[in-house]
Design an enzyme around this catalytic site. Sequence first.
Site, PDB file in Angstrom:
ATOM      1  N   TYR A 161       0.831  -1.201   0.000  1.00  0.00           N
ATOM      2  CA  TYR A 161       0.000   0.000   0.000  1.00  0.00           C
ATOM      3  C   TYR A 161       0.865   1.250   0.000  1.00  0.00           C
ATOM      4  O   TYR A 161       2.034   1.224   0.408  1.00  0.00           O
ATOM      5  CB  TYR A 161      -0.960   0.025   1.196  1.00  0.00           C
ATOM      6  CG  TYR A 161      -0.315   0.279   2.547  1.00  0.00           C
ATOM      7  CD1 TYR A 161      -0.201   1.569   3.061  1.00  0.00           C
ATOM      8  CD2 TYR A 161       0.165  -0.777   3.335  1.00  0.00           C
ATOM      9  CE1 TYR A 161       0.366   1.811   4.300  1.00  0.00           C
ATOM     10  CE2 TYR A 161       0.738  -0.550   4.576  1.00  0.00           C
ATOM     11  CZ  TYR A 161       0.843   0.744   5.051  1.00  0.00           C
ATOM     12  OH  TYR A 161       1.413   0.986   6.281  1.00  0.00           O
ATOM     13  N   CYS A 162       0.294   2.343  -0.509  1.00  0.00           N
ATOM     14  CA  CYS A 162       0.914   3.665  -0.404  1.00  0.00           C
ATOM     15  C   CYS A 162      -0.146   4.615   0.142  1.00  0.00           C
ATOM     16  O   CYS A 162      -1.030   4.182   0.885  1.00  0.00           O
ATOM     17  CB  CYS A 162       1.503   4.119  -1.745  1.00  0.00           C
ATOM     18  SG  CYS A 162       0.311   4.215  -3.103  1.00  0.00           S
ATOM     19  N   TRP A 163      -0.082   5.890  -0.184  1.00  0.00           N
ATOM     20  CA  TRP A 163      -1.009   6.845   0.432  1.00  0.00           C
ATOM     21  C   TRP A 163      -2.450   6.608  -0.012  1.00  0.00           C
ATOM     22  O   TRP A 163      -3.350   6.466   0.804  1.00  0.00           O
ATOM     23  CB  TRP A 163      -0.566   8.265   0.101  1.00  0.00           C
ATOM     24  CG  TRP A 163      -1.568   9.327   0.450  1.00  0.00           C
ATOM     25  CD1 TRP A 163      -2.178  10.182  -0.410  1.00  0.00           C
ATOM     26  CD2 TRP A 163      -2.099   9.633   1.741  1.00  0.00           C
ATOM     27  NE1 TRP A 163      -3.043  11.012   0.256  1.00  0.00           N
ATOM     28  CE2 TRP A 163      -3.020  10.692   1.591  1.00  0.00           C
ATOM     29  CE3 TRP A 163      -1.889   9.108   3.014  1.00  0.00           C
ATOM     30  CZ2 TRP A 163      -3.725  11.237   2.653  1.00  0.00           C
ATOM     31  CZ3 TRP A 163      -2.597   9.656   4.083  1.00  0.00           C
ATOM     32  CH2 TRP A 163      -3.493  10.711   3.900  1.00  0.00           C
TER      33      TRP A 163
END
Length: 371
Positions: free
Chosen positions: A96-98
């Site tokens: 995941y990222c932002w």
Amino acid sequence: MAAKDKDRIVPLERMDEFDAIIDARSPAEFLEDHIPGAINLPVLDDTERRIIGTIYKQRSAFEARRLGAAWVAKNLARHLQERLQQYPPSWRPLVYCWRGGQRSGAFVTWLRMIGWSAAQLAGGYKTYRRWVLERLAELPAHFSWRVIAGPTGSGKTRVLQALELRGHQVLDLEALARHRGSILGAWPGGEAQPTQKAFDTALVAALRRFDPFRPVFVEAESKRIGLVQLPEVLHEAMRLAPMIVLDTPQECRLQLLLEDYGWLGDEPAALARRLERFKGFVPNETLRRWQELALRRDLATLFAELIARHYDPLYRRSLARHPELVQAPRVRLTGLDTAALEAACGEIEAWGSASELLPRPSSAAASARPP
């Protein structure tokens, strides 16, 4: 959505299906808060992320993406050669990222090309953060709370720890906040408090471990513990919950403060500066005396005066605002040894089964286990 896309981008509720969780955000983003158990393998470090953002805003999106792609490739290559060498072909990571966008998408593309069954968290950390806030708004109402109250140094945390050893459910808010709540309540060793987001994450993790059909013991706290704040729903549930007040002799309270706060005497000048926070709460003459005691390392006298001239008057004023503290059952804690703590726990358990400690309707346990 094609079946292949469903395997590649998964919702939050499928998070537990994976062998590992990779946070592809920058180290600063990870430090602020992250999904529990996630490992940080940033595709852009803090400086690179800042430069790419500046180019994107001030020059062109194309140029930012071109430079960003080169840096992402460089960082992914390093992770593959270092941190990711140990995993077998069957390994299934979730990335995941932002917002579940380009950073995690690029990472997942590389991992899947290699042969790992990697997936991307839909919505990224932003979706996870929204889920945390939703849980904080509804979880506290699922539990029957028992609040341990008493003046500063009365042994509330010690009693909570003893109750936990006896198998009771305990929420230690000060441990989660890494702060004891008072003016001098900073954690030993200069350990920083978590960010508000990280505190919220840890609180949700703790709440989800509790059984809603058994009471949860917690220490009476104000809405703010150092720099972090309790969720409104939890604070209100604690305010309405049955309360037990510890009655601890003065000598035991002083002993406890010397044990828990004695580390402050290791740096007398730093302690004298900390005492400046009492300015406006006590006369300047009193404050100067306390600072002199700190510089002399006379903690016994200093703490005794702090109890008598600040903390106890503060507690007495709170009694006037909260009459339920006066009416609450009292438990005598005669010492800090195991036998005294066990005796106090036995009294609390007896009170806990009494009708006057049954939860009020607004704080009663829900009929279903919380999600």
